[in-house]
Design a protein around this motif. Structure first.
Motif, PDB file in Angstrom:
ATOM      1  N   HIS A 237      69.134  46.598  10.046  1.00 33.89           N
ATOM      2  CA  HIS A 237      67.944  46.087  10.717  1.00 33.89           C
ATOM      3  C   HIS A 237      66.743  46.075   9.771  1.00 33.89           C
ATOM      4  O   HIS A 237      65.848  45.232   9.909  1.00 33.89           O
ATOM      5  CB  HIS A 237      67.630  46.934  11.958  1.00 33.89           C
ATOM      6  CG  HIS A 237      66.383  46.529  12.670  1.00 33.89           C
ATOM      7  ND1 HIS A 237      66.292  45.381  13.436  1.00 33.89           N
ATOM      8  CD2 HIS A 237      65.152  47.130  12.739  1.00 33.89           C
ATOM      9  CE1 HIS A 237      65.073  45.284  13.942  1.00 33.89           C
ATOM     10  NE2 HIS A 237      64.360  46.331  13.538  1.00 33.89           N
ATOM     11  N   HIS A 238      66.722  46.994   8.786  1.00 33.85           N
ATOM     12  CA  HIS A 238      65.609  47.067   7.839  1.00 33.85           C
ATOM     13  C   HIS A 238      65.814  46.207   6.605  1.00 33.85           C
ATOM     14  O   HIS A 238      64.864  45.990   5.835  1.00 33.85           O
ATOM     15  CB  HIS A 238      65.396  48.525   7.393  1.00 33.85           C
ATOM     16  CG  HIS A 238      64.844  49.406   8.460  1.00 33.85           C
ATOM     17  ND1 HIS A 238      65.594  49.857   9.518  1.00 33.85           N
ATOM     18  CD2 HIS A 238      63.599  49.927   8.636  1.00 33.85           C
ATOM     19  CE1 HIS A 238      64.851  50.626  10.302  1.00 33.85           C
ATOM     20  NE2 HIS A 238      63.641  50.688   9.791  1.00 33.85           N
ATOM     21  N   VAL A 239      67.049  45.711   6.389  1.00 34.63           N
ATOM     22  CA  VAL A 239      67.326  44.876   5.225  1.00 34.63           C
ATOM     23  C   VAL A 239      66.683  43.501   5.420  1.00 34.63           C
ATOM     24  O   VAL A 239      66.698  42.928   6.521  1.00 34.63           O
ATOM     25  CB  VAL A 239      68.848  44.734   5.000  1.00 34.63           C
ATOM     26  CG1 VAL A 239      69.148  43.734   3.885  1.00 34.63           C
ATOM     27  CG2 VAL A 239      69.458  46.095   4.671  1.00 34.63           C
ATOM     28  N   HIS A 240      66.132  42.947   4.344  1.00 38.61           N
ATOM     29  CA  HIS A 240      65.519  41.617   4.396  1.00 38.61           C
ATOM     30  C   HIS A 240      66.560  40.610   4.894  1.00 38.61           C
ATOM     31  O   HIS A 240      67.717  40.630   4.458  1.00 38.61           O
ATOM     32  CB  HIS A 240      65.024  41.234   2.998  1.00 38.61           C
ATOM     33  CG  HIS A 240      64.136  40.035   2.983  1.00 38.61           C
ATOM     34  ND1 HIS A 240      64.622  38.737   3.114  1.00 38.61           N
ATOM     35  CD2 HIS A 240      62.785  39.916   2.856  1.00 38.61           C
ATOM     36  CE1 HIS A 240      63.620  37.890   3.067  1.00 38.61           C
ATOM     37  NE2 HIS A 240      62.484  38.580   2.901  1.00 38.61           N
ATOM     38  N   PRO A 241      66.180  39.720   5.801  1.00 41.46           N
ATOM     39  CA  PRO A 241      67.142  38.755   6.365  1.00 41.46           C
ATOM     40  C   PRO A 241      67.922  37.968   5.316  1.00 41.46           C
ATOM     41  O   PRO A 241      69.102  37.666   5.509  1.00 41.46           O
ATOM     42  CB  PRO A 241      66.255  37.839   7.216  1.00 41.46           C
ATOM     43  CG  PRO A 241      65.095  38.709   7.603  1.00 41.46           C
ATOM     44  CD  PRO A 241      64.844  39.595   6.422  1.00 41.46           C
ATOM     45  N   ASP A 242      67.276  37.636   4.190  1.00 46.83           N
ATOM     46  CA  ASP A 242      67.960  36.847   3.157  1.00 46.83           C
ATOM     47  C   ASP A 242      69.023  37.654   2.411  1.00 46.83           C
ATOM     48  O   ASP A 242      69.899  37.069   1.762  1.00 46.83           O
ATOM     49  CB  ASP A 242      66.942  36.312   2.145  1.00 46.83           C
ATOM     50  CG  ASP A 242      66.005  35.270   2.763  1.00 46.83           C
ATOM     51  OD1 ASP A 242      66.339  34.747   3.857  1.00 46.83           O
ATOM     52  OD2 ASP A 242      64.939  34.991   2.177  1.00 46.83           O
ATOM     53  N   ASP A 243      68.964  38.977   2.498  1.00 52.56           N
ATOM     54  CA  ASP A 243      69.928  39.838   1.787  1.00 52.56           C
ATOM     55  C   ASP A 243      70.977  40.430   2.724  1.00 52.56           C
ATOM     56  O   ASP A 243      71.957  41.024   2.271  1.00 52.56           O
ATOM     57  CB  ASP A 243      69.194  40.991   1.089  1.00 52.56           C
ATOM     58  CG  ASP A 243      68.218  40.503   0.024  1.00 52.56           C
ATOM     59  OD1 ASP A 243      68.325  39.323  -0.369  1.00 52.56           O
ATOM     60  OD2 ASP A 243      67.365  41.303  -0.410  1.00 52.56           O
ATOM     61  N   ARG A 244      70.783  40.265   4.018  1.00 49.08           N
ATOM     62  CA  ARG A 244      71.580  41.003   5.000  1.00 49.08           C
ATOM     63  C   ARG A 244      73.073  40.662   4.937  1.00 49.08           C
ATOM     64  O   ARG A 244      73.924  41.562   4.962  1.00 49.08           O
ATOM     65  CB  ARG A 244      71.020  40.733   6.396  1.00 49.08           C
ATOM     66  CG  ARG A 244      71.460  41.724   7.456  1.00 49.08           C
ATOM     67  CD  ARG A 244      70.630  41.536   8.706  1.00 49.08           C
ATOM     68  NE  ARG A 244      69.237  41.916   8.475  1.00 49.08           N
ATOM     69  CZ  ARG A 244      68.231  41.535   9.266  1.00 49.08           C
ATOM     70  NH1 ARG A 244      68.467  40.756  10.317  1.00 49.08           N
ATOM     71  NH2 ARG A 244      66.997  41.932   9.001  1.00 49.08           N
ATOM     72  N   ASP A 245      73.420  39.401   4.846  1.00 52.31           N
ATOM     73  CA  ASP A 245      74.841  39.022   4.847  1.00 52.31           C
ATOM     74  C   ASP A 245      75.573  39.598   3.638  1.00 52.31           C
ATOM     75  O   ASP A 245      76.716  40.072   3.755  1.00 52.31           O
ATOM     76  CB  ASP A 245      74.982  37.493   4.872  1.00 52.31           C
ATOM     77  CG  ASP A 245      74.610  36.902   6.226  1.00 52.31           C
ATOM     78  OD1 ASP A 245      74.559  37.668   7.211  1.00 52.31           O
ATOM     79  OD2 ASP A 245      74.358  35.686   6.284  1.00 52.31           O
ATOM     80  N   GLU A 246      74.947  39.539   2.457  1.00 51.33           N
ATOM     81  CA  GLU A 246      75.589  40.057   1.253  1.00 51.33           C
ATOM     82  C   GLU A 246      75.763  41.569   1.329  1.00 51.33           C
ATOM     83  O   GLU A 246      76.812  42.095   0.933  1.00 51.33           O
ATOM     84  CB  GLU A 246      74.748  39.689   0.024  1.00 51.33           C
ATOM     85  CG  GLU A 246      75.283  40.228  -1.293  1.00 51.33           C
ATOM     86  CD  GLU A 246      76.638  39.638  -1.678  1.00 51.33           C
ATOM     87  OE1 GLU A 246      77.269  40.176  -2.602  1.00 51.33           O
ATOM     88  OE2 GLU A 246      77.068  38.642  -1.051  1.00 51.33           O
ATOM     89  N   VAL A 247      74.759  42.273   1.841  1.00 51.56           N
ATOM     90  CA  VAL A 247      74.852  43.719   1.994  1.00 51.56           C
ATOM     91  C   VAL A 247      75.982  44.080   2.952  1.00 51.56           C
ATOM     92  O   VAL A 247      76.797  44.978   2.678  1.00 51.56           O
ATOM     93  CB  VAL A 247      73.517  44.301   2.504  1.00 51.56           C
ATOM     94  CG1 VAL A 247      73.673  45.767   2.907  1.00 51.56           C
ATOM     95  CG2 VAL A 247      72.436  44.168   1.436  1.00 51.56           C
ATOM     96  N   LYS A 248      76.066  43.369   4.071  1.00 46.68           N
ATOM     97  CA  LYS A 248      77.111  43.627   5.065  1.00 46.68           C
ATOM     98  C   LYS A 248      78.497  43.355   4.473  1.00 46.68           C
ATOM     99  O   LYS A 248      79.441  44.129   4.698  1.00 46.68           O
ATOM    100  CB  LYS A 248      76.882  42.758   6.300  1.00 46.68           C
ATOM    101  CG  LYS A 248      77.819  43.083   7.451  1.00 46.68           C
ATOM    102  CD  LYS A 248      77.658  42.066   8.583  1.00 46.68           C
ATOM    103  CE  LYS A 248      76.242  42.045   9.106  1.00 46.68           C
ATOM    104  NZ  LYS A 248      76.114  41.132  10.286  1.00 46.68           N
ATOM    105  N   ARG A 249      78.632  42.283   3.697  1.00 45.60           N
ATOM    106  CA  ARG A 249      79.923  41.935   3.101  1.00 45.60           C
ATOM    107  C   ARG A 249      80.382  43.021   2.130  1.00 45.60           C
ATOM    108  O   ARG A 249      81.547  43.448   2.165  1.00 45.60           O
ATOM    109  CB  ARG A 249      79.821  40.589   2.376  1.00 45.60           C
ATOM    110  CG  ARG A 249      81.137  40.133   1.739  1.00 45.60           C
ATOM    111  CD  ARG A 249      80.929  38.894   0.888  1.00 45.60           C
ATOM    112  NE  ARG A 249      80.117  39.178  -0.288  1.00 45.60           N
ATOM    113  CZ  ARG A 249      80.598  39.761  -1.398  1.00 45.60           C
ATOM    114  NH1 ARG A 249      81.885  40.109  -1.463  1.00 45.60           N
ATOM    115  NH2 ARG A 249      79.806  39.962  -2.429  1.00 45.60           N
ATOM    116  N   ARG A 250      79.498  43.482   1.283  1.00 38.60           N
ATOM    117  CA  ARG A 250      79.861  44.506   0.301  1.00 38.60           C
ATOM    118  C   ARG A 250      80.228  45.821   0.984  1.00 38.60           C
ATOM    119  O   ARG A 250      81.155  46.517   0.561  1.00 38.60           O
ATOM    120  CB  ARG A 250      78.714  44.729  -0.681  1.00 38.60           C
ATOM    121  CG  ARG A 250      78.480  43.577  -1.625  1.00 38.60           C
ATOM    122  CD  ARG A 250      77.530  44.000  -2.725  1.00 38.60           C
ATOM    123  NE  ARG A 250      77.219  42.918  -3.640  1.00 38.60           N
ATOM    124  CZ  ARG A 250      76.504  43.080  -4.745  1.00 38.60           C
ATOM    125  NH1 ARG A 250      76.043  44.270  -5.064  1.00 38.60           N
ATOM    126  NH2 ARG A 250      76.253  42.046  -5.527  1.00 38.60           N
TER     127      ARG A 250
END
Length: 333
Positions: A237-250
């Motif tokens: 929820h605190h991750v920047h929206p533009d980075d969220r998908d990549e963070v979730k994938r990793r």
């Protein structure tokens, strides 16, 4: 050794000490059966339970073929607190022989100390009301050696129900206490190292999605006080929206493959400001091999990212100047 290597070594040592303590606790729980006249003996075929039936307890409770097999110290006293039985493990633990001390007051072999005055009162009350007491205190042996012990003390009764004394199964947990102290010291050293480097730490339960974190961890997300609830969901929820998908994938790949997780991303503080963080996590599995925990650290890298961006801008500006210069550009040393 670099600060990161020192931190990794401390975290590994911390994990190993926790494992040792958990193993010791499992062993201690195995001998706590909840029966006044029950003993546990670790034999070649595994733990064996010996029940001393009430009608036969007077004749059976001191049989050497039962109590002699118990690896913990076992002693018994009569109602006058005189020693009337001790097994071989008790002889070894306290450095005496049965022939030396039987018939003598228990205090002639053991000087019992309590952590607080009320502990002794609780011991007497619990033993009187329930017939069984379990707890920890300190024994000082004849040679002055201080031993931390965990004991189960049961009242003994004759066939007619008359109290005849007390039976104690005593485990030396001095090593356990030393491991606890080493763990506390190690945690203090680790925390000092992390705080000095401005590194927050976290321990995530992958099943429950709940974590234990240091205060610095929460502060790196823009909070002055600890956050009540935190897990991967709250982190995303605190991750920047533009980075969220990549963070979730990793993160998903790390959990599925049980590999280390590392990510650099932007986060948005509650006040709306954007910061950069670098997160590292290591997976821990249960006995079945399933990932159950992720232990990791977090570092604010906002200053580094700003410096990198400033460098890129300067390089771009210099390149523009070169490209637009009407004549040659000379660099003079």
């Amino acid at each position: 050794m670099t600060p990161h290597e020192d931190m990794d070594a401390l975290m590994l040592e911390n994990t190993e000490l926790r494992a040792r303590l958990e193993e010791a606790e499992d062993t201690l729980r195995a001998i706590r059966l909840g029966e006044v006249d029950a003993l546990v003996s670790e034999g070649p075929e595994g733990p064996q339970v010996f029940i001393l039936q009430s009608s036969d307890a007077e004749s059976n409770r001191f049989r050497s073929d039962i109590l002699g097999k118990v690896s913990d110290a076992v002693i018994a006293v009569d109602e006058e607190r005189r020693l009337i039985y001790m097994n071989a493990a008790a002889e070894r633990q306290y450095g005496v022989t049965a022939s030396q001390v039987l018939g003598q007051p228990a205090s002639s072999m053991i000087d019992s100390r309590w952590f607080a005055p009320q502990d002794q009162d609780e011991y007497q009350t619990t033993l009187t009301e329930t017939g069984v007491w379990r707890g920890r205190n300190i024994h000082i042996k004849l040679d002055g050696t201080v031993v931390h012990v965990e004991s189960t003390v049961s009242r003994l009764f004759g066939p007619d129900g008359t109290p005849t004394g007390r039976l104690a199964v005593i485990r030396d947990i001095t090593g356990h206490k030393e491991a606890e102290e080493a763990l506390r010291e190690n945690q203090a050293r680790l925390q000092l190292t992390l705080e000095s480097a401005r590194i927050g730490d976290w321990d995530l339960d992958l099943k429950a999605d709940r974590s234990r974190r240091s205060l610095l961890h929460d502060q790196l997300f823009g909070y002055r006080e600890p956050v009540a609830q935190w897990g991967f969901k709250q982190f995303l929820h605190h991750v920047h929206p533009d980075d969220r998908d990549e963070v979730k994938r990793r993160f998903r790949e790390s959990v599925e493959n049980a590999t280390d997780w590392q990510v650099e991303c932007r986060i948005v503080w509650p006040n709306g400001t954007i910061h950069w963080i670098d997160m590292h996590g290591s997976i821990f599995r249960n006995e079945q091999g399933d990932p159950v925990r992720m232990l990791g650290v977090i570092l604010d890298i906002t200053a580094r990212k700003k410096a990198e961006e400033a460098l890129r801008e300067n390089e771009a500006l210099f390149s523009t100047i070169i490209d637009q210069a009407p004549g040659g550009v000379y660099v003079v040393d």
